[in-house]
Write an enzyme that holds these catalytic residues in place. Structure first.
Site, PDB file in Angstrom:
ATOM      1  N   VAL A  63       0.830  -1.200   0.000  1.00  0.00           N
ATOM      2  CA  VAL A  63       0.000   0.000   0.000  1.00  0.00           C
ATOM      3  C   VAL A  63       0.869   1.257   0.000  1.00  0.00           C
ATOM      4  O   VAL A  63       0.570   2.236  -0.695  1.00  0.00           O
ATOM      5  CB  VAL A  63      -0.970   0.001   1.199  1.00  0.00           C
ATOM      6  CG1 VAL A  63      -1.762   1.299   1.244  1.00  0.00           C
ATOM      7  CG2 VAL A  63      -1.919  -1.198   1.113  1.00  0.00           C
ATOM      8  N   ALA A 115       3.306  -2.125   9.040  1.00  0.00           N
ATOM      9  CA  ALA A 115       2.845  -3.106  10.021  1.00  0.00           C
ATOM     10  C   ALA A 115       3.773  -4.303  10.047  1.00  0.00           C
ATOM     11  O   ALA A 115       4.555  -4.531   9.110  1.00  0.00           O
ATOM     12  CB  ALA A 115       1.422  -3.576   9.688  1.00  0.00           C
ATOM     13  N   TYR A 121      -1.162 -12.195  15.427  1.00  0.00           N
ATOM     14  CA  TYR A 121      -1.237 -11.056  14.513  1.00  0.00           C
ATOM     15  C   TYR A 121      -2.532 -10.291  14.714  1.00  0.00           C
ATOM     16  O   TYR A 121      -2.536  -9.054  14.835  1.00  0.00           O
ATOM     17  CB  TYR A 121      -1.121 -11.548  13.067  1.00  0.00           C
ATOM     18  CG  TYR A 121      -1.421 -10.489  12.034  1.00  0.00           C
ATOM     19  CD1 TYR A 121      -0.557  -9.420  11.827  1.00  0.00           C
ATOM     20  CD2 TYR A 121      -2.586 -10.551  11.268  1.00  0.00           C
ATOM     21  CE1 TYR A 121      -0.836  -8.445  10.879  1.00  0.00           C
ATOM     22  CE2 TYR A 121      -2.875  -9.585  10.320  1.00  0.00           C
ATOM     23  CZ  TYR A 121      -2.002  -8.534  10.133  1.00  0.00           C
ATOM     24  OH  TYR A 121      -2.295  -7.574   9.201  1.00  0.00           O
TER      25      TYR A 121
END
Length: 284
Positions: free
Chosen positions: A13, A56, A121
């Site tokens: 992204v 992330a 996660y």
């Protein structure tokens, strides 16, 4: 105050955000996400008009062994970002995941459904969501699923690579979700950031995934069909493909609120897949 600050530079992204807009993207060499204070300091230093967190810890299976590290990056760092944004009165757009849900049933998860992550996660991402909300500033938490693009590691590129040397592949057919082009997520993030600058009351949690919902097996078949490869795809059950981290069987996301509030519809992942095939040089 005219720039949009993006955390992340090489991810799927983040790469698309740099292609689409006038953003300042910070990589690991500039800001270490294991240092939440450094994340806040970067926001104070740049004083942008909005922040997008596209960074992330995404190694889902590895997170089972290093949950504290995953939580530091996915939980504490976004919390520090949100606190700095709230102090400066600028909006934060944060990308989250369907993994915050239990992953059962067949309904599309709504933004206000109860959360119950089934792996490390998911728990680490949920911690980030909670910290962002607690900071009290304008924000949009954008949960998405099954991200793919022409770069980085993702399902599309893995399938194409494996098909170079194998005539058939076994792919899970009982996990259902919406594959989402990274370009569409980047577009959505930029639009949401601008709208939050203008109307901070749009703050909240939203969903964004590609349509139509399919299984990984169906997605693989679509990839090979568009690439005009004769690789045979054999459907298997999740139980036949064990992984260290539990995977959700139901990753469907209800994206109606995102369309109602921001006028951003679900993208057709088949069109996004065609664009990616062209970009990587696979043109039937």
């Amino acid at each position: 105050m005219n720039t949009i600050l993006v955390f992340g530079r090489s991810g799927q992204v983040a790469t698309e955000l740099q292609r689409l807009g006038s953003v300042v993207a910070l990589g690991r060499d500039q800001v270490d996400l294991t240092d939440p204070a450094a994340c806040a300091a970067a926001i104070y230093a740049h004083r942008p008009r909005a922040v997008i967190n596209a960074a992330a810890y995404t190694a889902v299976d590895r997170a089972e062994e290093v949950e504290a590290l995953a939580t530091l990056i996915n939980g504490e760092a976004p919390t520090a970002m949100a606190q700095a944004c709230a102090a400066l009165d600028i909006p934060l757009v944060h990308i989250s995941t369907d993994y915050v849900f239990a992953g059962n049933g067949t309904h599309a998860w709504a933004p206000d459904d109860s959360v119950d992550p089934q792996n490390a996660y998911g728990r680490s991402k949920l911690a980030g969501e909670a910290g962002i909300r607690a900071a009290g500033g304008a924000h949009a938490i954008l949960r998405t699923s099954w991200v793919f693009s022409a770069h980085g590691g993702n399902f599309v590129k893995t399938m194409l690579r494996l098909s170079d040397s194998r005539d058939e592949l076994s792919v899970v057919d009982d996990q259902i979700g919406g594959p989402t082009p990274a370009r569409a997520i980047a577009d959505a993030c930029l639009s949401i950031a601008q709208q939050l600058c203008d109307v901070p009351t749009k703050t909240g949690t939203y969903h964004f995934s590609g349509a139509p919902d399919v299984s990984w097996c169906e997605f693989a078949r679509a990839i090979f069909a568009q690439a005009e490869r004769g690789t045979r795809v054999i459907p298997i059950a999740t139980r036949d493909y064990p992984t260290p981290a539990a995977r959700p069987l139901n990753s469907r996301l209800d994206c109606n609120t995102t369309e109602q509030v921001f006028a951003i519809p679900r993208p057709d992942w088949r069109a996004g897949l065609a664009d990616i095939m062209t970009e990587i040089g696979i043109t039937p």
